[in-house]
Design an enzyme around this catalytic site. Structure first.
Site, PDB file in Angstrom:
ATOM      1  N   GLU A  35      -0.927  -9.213  -0.645  1.00 11.09           N
ATOM      2  CA  GLU A  35      -2.359  -9.422  -0.349  1.00 11.09           C
ATOM      3  C   GLU A  35      -3.183  -9.459  -1.640  1.00 11.09           C
ATOM      4  O   GLU A  35      -4.119 -10.242  -1.761  1.00 11.09           O
ATOM      5  CB  GLU A  35      -2.861  -8.332   0.609  1.00 11.09           C
ATOM      6  N   ALA A  47       0.874  -1.174   0.000  1.00 10.69           N
ATOM      7  CA  ALA A  47       0.000   0.000   0.000  1.00 10.69           C
ATOM      8  C   ALA A  47       0.908   1.220   0.000  1.00 10.69           C
ATOM      9  O   ALA A  47       2.055   1.152   0.454  1.00 10.69           O
ATOM     10  CB  ALA A  47      -0.869  -0.018   1.245  1.00 10.69           C
ATOM     11  N   GLU A  76       4.307  -5.302   7.363  1.00  8.95           N
ATOM     12  CA  GLU A  76       3.554  -4.256   8.071  1.00  8.95           C
ATOM     13  C   GLU A  76       3.985  -4.041   9.514  1.00  8.95           C
ATOM     14  O   GLU A  76       4.016  -2.899   9.988  1.00  8.95           O
ATOM     15  CB  GLU A  76       2.044  -4.577   8.035  1.00  8.95           C
ATOM     16  N   GLY A 128       0.354  -4.943   0.794  1.00  8.88           N
ATOM     17  CA  GLY A 128      -0.831  -4.980  -0.075  1.00  8.88           C
ATOM     18  C   GLY A 128      -0.581  -5.668  -1.411  1.00  8.88           C
ATOM     19  O   GLY A 128      -1.507  -6.178  -2.035  1.00  8.88           O
TER      20      GLY A 128
HETATM   21  N1  COA Z   1       4.594   3.088  -0.565  1.00  9.31           N
HETATM   22  C1  COA Z   1       5.002   4.254  -1.103  1.00  9.31           C
HETATM   23  N2  COA Z   1       6.113   4.381  -1.828  1.00  9.31           N
HETATM   24  C2  COA Z   1       6.853   3.277  -2.027  1.00  9.31           C
HETATM   25  C3  COA Z   1       6.508   2.030  -1.493  1.00  9.31           C
HETATM   26  C4  COA Z   1       5.310   1.962  -0.734  1.00  9.31           C
HETATM   27  N3  COA Z   1       4.876   0.834  -0.204  1.00  9.31           N
HETATM   28  N4  COA Z   1       7.439   1.130  -1.831  1.00  9.31           N
HETATM   29  C5  COA Z   1       8.355   1.790  -2.575  1.00  9.31           C
HETATM   30  N5  COA Z   1       8.006   3.082  -2.685  1.00  9.31           N
HETATM   31  C6  COA Z   1       8.726   4.154  -3.394  1.00  9.31           C
HETATM   32  C7  COA Z   1       9.927   4.640  -2.626  1.00  9.31           C
HETATM   33  O1  COA Z   1       9.537   5.583  -1.645  1.00  9.31           O
HETATM   34  C8  COA Z   1      10.758   5.236  -3.730  1.00  9.31           C
HETATM   35  O2  COA Z   1      10.190   6.487  -4.083  1.00  9.31           O
HETATM   36  P1  COA Z   1      11.148   7.783  -4.315  1.00  9.31           P
HETATM   37  O3  COA Z   1      12.056   7.374  -5.452  1.00  9.31           O
HETATM   38  O4  COA Z   1      10.193   8.869  -4.677  1.00  9.31           O
HETATM   39  O5  COA Z   1      11.895   7.971  -3.046  1.00  9.31           O
HETATM   40  C9  COA Z   1      10.506   4.306  -4.904  1.00  9.31           C
HETATM   41  O6  COA Z   1       9.272   3.634  -4.596  1.00  9.31           O
HETATM   42  C10 COA Z   1      11.582   3.255  -5.076  1.00  9.31           C
HETATM   43  O7  COA Z   1      11.741   2.557  -3.863  1.00  9.31           O
HETATM   44  P2  COA Z   1      13.131   2.373  -3.096  1.00  9.31           P
HETATM   45  O8  COA Z   1      12.854   2.148  -1.655  1.00  9.31           O
HETATM   46  O9  COA Z   1      14.055   3.492  -3.447  1.00  9.31           O
HETATM   47  O10 COA Z   1      13.669   1.037  -3.784  1.00  9.31           O
HETATM   48  P3  COA Z   1      14.690  -0.011  -3.156  1.00  9.31           P
HETATM   49  O11 COA Z   1      15.056  -0.922  -4.273  1.00  9.31           O
HETATM   50  O12 COA Z   1      15.770   0.667  -2.414  1.00  9.31           O
HETATM   51  O13 COA Z   1      13.834  -0.852  -2.083  1.00  9.31           O
HETATM   52  C11 COA Z   1      11.880  -2.031  -1.271  1.00  9.31           C
HETATM   53  C12 COA Z   1      12.771  -1.674  -2.489  1.00  9.31           C
HETATM   54  C13 COA Z   1      10.661  -2.761  -1.810  1.00  9.31           C
HETATM   55  C14 COA Z   1      12.664  -2.933  -0.324  1.00  9.31           C
HETATM   56  C15 COA Z   1      11.482  -0.732  -0.538  1.00  9.31           C
HETATM   57  O14 COA Z   1      10.936   0.190  -1.483  1.00  9.31           O
HETATM   58  C16 COA Z   1      10.443  -0.923   0.542  1.00  9.31           C
HETATM   59  O15 COA Z   1      10.773  -1.414   1.600  1.00  9.31           O
HETATM   60  N6  COA Z   1       9.172  -0.526   0.287  1.00  9.31           N
HETATM   61  C17 COA Z   1       8.116  -0.572   1.265  1.00  9.31           C
HETATM   62  C18 COA Z   1       7.623  -1.981   1.442  1.00  9.31           C
HETATM   63  C19 COA Z   1       6.555  -2.038   2.505  1.00  9.31           C
HETATM   64  O16 COA Z   1       6.784  -1.854   3.681  1.00  9.31           O
HETATM   65  N7  COA Z   1       5.325  -2.341   2.052  1.00  9.31           N
HETATM   66  C20 COA Z   1       4.211  -2.527   2.931  1.00  9.31           C
HETATM   67  C21 COA Z   1       3.421  -1.293   3.060  1.00  9.31           C
HETATM   68  S1  COA Z   1       2.092  -1.534   4.193  1.00  9.31           S
END
Ligand code: COA
Length: 263
Positions: free
Chosen positions: A118, A69, A138, A115
């Protein structure tokens, strides 16, 4: 049917198979509310379209299916807004997908987190590319899965694996997901959509009304206060009143391939 233009998703149709691609690659296809609403619209339209026999859902780019999400959207939510977010999301998308009478295959092409996992779990089954990473992170954000994850993960992989994934907030790779039954097949990224198509092509040869009845009966077994076996008996009986049943049985007796009218 009139094409609809979307901002966050792409929809393609070919020979009975609709492919819905979540298309926010710069945000790793994170699900904001606007995307959830567009997905609802696209799935609803696909389900109503008698020419759509199977739906494939995937993510754009090579990195992510859906990274969760959109965290930026709910970071300052109150208790009631949080509850509303989960309720609205479940109704519009996750339950909608799970209860769709048209089969939905999730082609997990990279990160499927929160999400994203999910959504994949709400689909009727999942296949993954070998670079996929799955998890429910989460609790690392101080929240729990709210789009059905606490229910569908244990249904798919058992309570122990589910609670380990949820409590560690860890990620598993495609092979581990295959091992615990979270995905059905693992392939290369290039072969992922072709494999989804191959499975869709097998499915679409069968009776769409019988498939809808099977989805309904399987889902009934997971419903509170429903008896899956009773639901199966009712759905089984209903099939006898369909044109597809007449065609399927006649074709077998006449030693030919059926040509199901889908009614
Ligand atoms: N919500 C909002 N933005 C998200 C996102 C999310 N769940 N997941 C990734 N993004 C965005 C990042 O903020 C980043 O945006 P920016 O370039 O404007 O800063 C872009 O997507 C790229 O992500 P980034 O974190 O730079 O890539 P990465 O390869 O370093 O890491 C992940 C990849 C998936 C490990 C990392 O993005 C992450 O942990 N995301 C969140 C996962 C999460 O907790 N999801 C559950 C949400 S309830």
């Amino acid at each position: 049917m009139k094409p609809t233009s979307y901002e966050n998703i792409l929809v393609a149709f070919e020979e009975g198979v609709k492919t819905i691609t979540i298309n926010r690659p710069t945000k790793l296809n994170a699900l904001n509310i606007a995307t959830i609403k567009e997905l609802h619209h696209a799935f609803k339209k696909a389900e109503k379209d008698p020419d759509t026999k199977v739906i494939i859902v995937t993510g754009s780019g090579e990195k992510a299916f859906v990274a969760g999400a959109d965290i930026s959207e709910f970071a300052d939510f109150s208790v009631s807004q949080g509850e509303q977010l989960a309720a609205q999301g479940q109704a519009l998308l996750f339950d909608f997908v799970a209860y769709s009478s048209t089969p939905i295959i999730a082609a997990v092409n990279g990160f499927a987190l929160g999400g994203g996992l999910e959504l994949a779990m709400a689909a009727h089954f999942r296949i993954a590319s070998d670079n996929a990473k799955m998890g429910l992170p989460e609790v690392s954000l101080g929240v729990i899965p709210g789009y059905g994850g606490t229910q569908r993960l244990p249904q798919l992989v058992g309570k122990g694996h589910a609670l380990e994934l949820i409590m560690t907030a860890g990620m598993i790779d495609a092979q581990q997901a295959l091992q615990i039954g979270l995905v059905n097949h693992v392939t290369t990224q290039e072969e992922l959509l072709p494999l989804a198509r191959k499975l869709a092509d097998k499915i679409k040869k069968n009776s769409s009304v019988a498939i809808a009845a099977a989805i309904e009966a399987v889902n009934a077994g997971y419903e509170d206060g429903e008896n899956g076996f009773d639901a199966e008996i009712t759905a089984f009986g209903k099939c006898f009143g369909t044109a597809d049943f007449v065609e399927g049985t006649q074709a077998f007796l006449e030693k030919r391939k059926p040509n199901f009218p889908g009614k």
